[in-house]
Design an enzyme around this catalytic site. Structure first.
Site, short mmCIF file in Angstrom:
data_model
loop_
_atom_site.label_atom_id
_atom_site.label_comp_id
_atom_site.label_asym_id
_atom_site.label_seq_id
_atom_site.Cartn_x
_atom_site.Cartn_y
_atom_site.Cartn_z
N SER A 1 -30.09 -14.83 -9.09
CA SER A 1 -29.32 -14.92 -7.85
C SER A 1 -30.17 -15.56 -6.76
O SER A 1 -30.59 -16.71 -6.90
CB SER A 1 -28.80 -13.53 -7.46
OG SER A 1 -27.80 -13.63 -6.48
N ASP B 1 -18.81 -15.98 -13.15
CA ASP B 1 -19.50 -15.40 -12.00
C ASP B 1 -18.54 -15.22 -10.83
O ASP B 1 -17.96 -16.19 -10.34
CB ASP B 1 -20.66 -16.30 -11.59
CG ASP B 1 -21.63 -15.62 -10.62
OD1 ASP B 1 -21.20 -14.73 -9.88
OD2 ASP B 1 -22.81 -16.00 -10.62
N HIS C 1 -21.75 -12.20 -12.76
CA HIS C 1 -23.03 -12.43 -12.07
C HIS C 1 -24.17 -11.68 -12.75
O HIS C 1 -25.28 -12.18 -12.87
CB HIS C 1 -22.89 -12.01 -10.61
CG HIS C 1 -24.04 -12.43 -9.75
ND1 HIS C 1 -24.37 -13.75 -9.55
CD2 HIS C 1 -24.96 -11.70 -9.05
CE1 HIS C 1 -25.42 -13.83 -8.76
NE2 HIS C 1 -25.80 -12.60 -8.45
#
Length: 787
Positions: free
Chosen positions: A652, A725, A759
């Protein structure tokens, strides 16, 4: 080599990583509110990819499973065990085979446990008496858990349930478009951060109403159901502590194609226990003009709920600045309450100079309230007297929320006379208890304090001692002599303990083993070093089992990174990492590389500091590079690492950071960037700690975007992204576009798109493959100089 998309089979990581991934997780533990029972829930750590392939719908910022009427990727437990808290052996509860256990709630008197079982078509509601331990089913698979909590206890004998309407038909098929989809804005400012899975057309609106509509039913312990509220978009239904009233929160049109459901128009009403409306507390419009500033809030009444110290008294917060933190006002928020029958004028209890954060109730004359101001990182804790609102509040703590050393902890709670959580007071009623992490220059050692009501002074009653990291969970008596703790060390896995006297030896309540004994012997140390500008830095250094620097020499080393913003250099350098924790990797953790002969520098401090009026991100790159250089210098000087075998990775914002370091330095031989955002023009109204928009800080957005500097990436870069995601800002297109740029510029780059993954990666196949990719990449490009 010809570049073309290719669907490959899943790869499995090398031993012992694959074996560790299959190891069961320690159970999740819950202790009953009356401290008589302990339950253990077991669930698998990873799921088969087939479960991620179940149908999903993304509607109004929420992903659901339309077949089961649950959140998408709902992951229930597979077994339930019960035992008396202070003795006995956990008993496995007999339940139907293959039924997933979830949504557990203790009854108000702690004598029963309600839970859901996931069947082929949805969620059933079950209840179990803790004494005879014979579970019984109360409903068919008709609970609606698509949005909010599907049920709550209303009394010891009844539950309040959100049900799928009997009248629900099959979902409407997508119609042939009758025309274009048009959105317009007529001069209003309506800036929003980047959201995913939003409504896109009239058919999505119809699906949203189809799946999110529920009826509200009262269900008794013999399974009888009584309709209280007809079908509508029920968000939540909260019974009052005495069970005589219901606080009903519903959504209604007009919906938005740019905002998630939590910003839709909302009506909050009080009903009697038969479901008849008594009073409308708020009817809030679409919240489409909230500023992107961190202290911005929805105008009107918010945080509407029941006081836990009273039988039926509502409270709420109301902004005094229309929710706009840029307005110059003496007070930001006010707290009100309103006692049943809700016909009097609301009573103002307190006004906050900063933005209201939370409130905990104690008794008629004591409650605790927190306020916070983000731009200057200020946090204050007040003791207020709800019975005398005109009495000045008492300030208990004022600090920067970046200052972990002065954190007083959080108050401990107990169950009050109305079966709700309230502050736990000392037997004389003149004090209460706080428990905290205990960060200090000497390390992190959790503590228990008694704090005096009248003076606010604190007395240390207990503190964790080396070699343990041990936290207070709850007190079994008001004298704070009988304590439940959660204890671990570098060599002992986490378990629950009871102290029969603060100075006594703890007695184990559980004995969960090491889930990955293959990693026994790994070395962990919290190391400290200094950045060139004097900022103190720290990191967790992990070394493989049986490694000796004098014998084995320098190791190939992987940095796993994630930066943080600060407003104060001194506070950025505080020691906040606990050294005495038990370390076993889960999921796609970089720590698995320890088994392949790598050293890992995990979460090295990368403080991005902007003191005074300076914005941290305006010098992001300079500070980022300086922090990493200091870490490398430390490791090389110590002999653990050499400069020719260094890798960098992150997930991330850490993936974004990895790409930046490869674009702006030659410090690393390879990088791994997972699920990142690389072009900040695609998140134009803020990201991470950045509040300014793209047009207010164009140069910063541009400089911070590794996509802008892709031509400078020389080291090999492995890009990994979940194809589904849903995290705001990290759309898969971010990785796709960076890959296309790097490929077009002739870089060495590999892009792995993980089907069905979000994610965070959840499937056994996906996680295993990610770890295989990481090992292969690091072996090829970081270990390459190893003789």
């Amino acid at each position: 080599m010809l570049d073309r998309p290719a669907e490959q089979t899943w790869k499995s990581p090398p031993a012992p990583i694959a074996q560790i991934l299959e190891a069961p997780l320690p159970p999740t533990v819950s202790i009953s509110p009356d401290h008589q029972w302990l339950i253990e829930l077991e669930r698998s750590s990873l799921r088969p990819i087939a479960e991620l392939a179940e149908p999903e719908l993304g509607l109004a910022g929420v992903r659901i499973n339309p077949k089961l009427n649950t959140p998408a990727r709902y992951h229930p437990a597979f077994s339930l065990r019960v035992k008396p808290l202070l003795g006995g052996v956990p008993e496995l509860i007999s339940l139907p085979p293959h039924a997933g256990i979830g949504y557990l709630h203790w009854s108000p008197d702690s004598r029963k446990l309600a839970f859901t079982l996931l069947q082929a078509t949805g969620l059933e509601l079950w209840v179990m008496d803790l004494v005879d331990r014979s579970p019984q089913r109360l409903t068919e698979a008709t609970l609606n858990a698509t949005y909010g909590t599907p049920y709550r206890w209303m009394s010891e004998q009844t539950l309040l349930c959100k049900m799928i309407p009997d009248s629900r038909m099959s979902p409407i098929a997508p119609p042939i478009p009758l025309g274009p989809i048009i959105q317009e804005n007529l001069g209003r400012k309506s800036a929003n951060r980047t959201y995913t899975n939003l409504l896109q057309n009239a058919h999505d609106e119809a699906l949203f109403e189809h799946y999110f509509t529920s009826t509200l039913e009262q269900v008794t312990l013999d399974g009888r159901q009584t309709r209280l509220v007809n079908a509508c978009l029920i968000e939540e239904a909260h019974p009052s502590p005495d069970g005589r009233f219901i606080l009903l929160k519903t959504l209604h049109r007009p919906f938005s194609y740019q905002l998630p459901a939590r910003r839709f128009p909302r009506c909050i009403q009080v009903l009697d226990q038969a479901g008849m409306p008594l009073q409308t507390i708020a009817d809030l419009p679409l919240a489409d003009q909230i500023s992107t500033k961190f202290d911005a809030v929805r105008p009107g009444r918010r945080h509407i709920g029941w006081r836990s110290d009273r039988p039926a008294t509502l409270y709420w917060v109301e902004s005094l600045d229309d929710g706009d933190p840029t307005r110059d006002v003496p007070f930001r928020d006010a707290v009100f309450d309103l006692e049943a029958p809700f016909t009097d004028a609301p009573r103002q209890l307190w006004q906050s100079e900063y933005r209201f954060r939370r409130l905990l109730w104690g008794r008629e004359d004591v409650a605790l309230a927190w306020e916070r101001e983000h731009d200057h990182r200020q946090l204050r804790l007040w003791q207020i007297n709800p019975s005398q609102p005109d009495r000045p509040p008492q300030l208990l703590c004022a600090r920067s929320f970046e200052d972990q050393y002065s954190d007083p902890g959080m108050p401990l709670l107990t169950i009050g006379i109305h079966h709700r959580s309230v502050l736990q007071f000392t037997p004389d009623g003149n004090g209460f208890y706080f428990a905290g992490r205990g960060a200090s220059p000497a390390g992190v050692y959790p503590f228990l304090d008694r704090r005096e009501l009248h003076t606010g002074s604190a007395q240390r009653l207990w503190q964790c001692q080396p070699p343990y990291f041990e936290s207070i969970l709850t007190l079994l008596d008001d004298d704070a002599q009988t304590l439940i703790t959660y204890r671990q060390s570098q060599t002992e896995p986490p378990n629950y303990f009871v102290y029969h006297g603060r100075d006594s030896q703890p007695v184990p309540l559980t004995a969960y083993p090491d889930p990955a004994p293959e990693l026994a012997g790994i070395y962990k140390e919290v190391v400290q070093y200094q950045r060139a500008d004097g900022v103190q830095l720290s990191a967790k250094l992990y070394l493989p089992a049986n490694y000796e620097v004098d014998r084995d020499g320098a190791l190939p080393t992987i940095f796993w990174v994630y930066p943080a913003e600060f407003k104060d250099k001194a506070l950025a350098g505080q020691m906040t990492t606990a050294e005495n924790t038990f370390s076993r990797p889960r999921g796609a953790s970089a720590l698995f590389l320890l088994t392949q002969g790598y050293a890992i520098l995990d979460d090295p401090s990368l403080p991005i500091v902007g003191e005074g009026d300076a914005e941290p991100n305006d010098t992001y790159l300079e500070q980022l590079i300086s922090s990493v250089e200091a870490a490398i210098d430390y490791l090389v000087h110590r002999g653990v690492s050499d400069r020719n075998r260094l890798g960098i990775g992150g997930h991330s914002y850490g993936g974004f950071t990895t790409a930046n370091l490869l674009a702006h330095t030659n410090l690393f031989q390879a990088g791994i960037a997972r699920s990142g955002a690389y072009n900040r023009s695609l998140t134009p109204f803020g990201f991470q700690g950045e509040q300014r928009n793209f047009w207010e800080a164009t140069e910063t957005y541009t400089q911070m975007s590794p996509f802008t500097h892709a031509a400078k990436v020389d080291a090999p870069l492995l890009l990994i992204h979940g194809a589904n995601d849903s995290n705001p800002g990290t759309y898969p297109i971010q990785t796709e576009r960076l890959y296309e740029a790097l490929k077009g510029l002739g870089a060495t780059v590999r892009w792995v798109s993980l089907p069905l993954e979000d994610h965070g990666y959840r499937s056994r196949e996906g996680v295993g493959h990610v770890l295989w990719e990481m090992v292969e990449w690091c072996d090829r490009y970081v270990k390459k100089n190893e003789e």
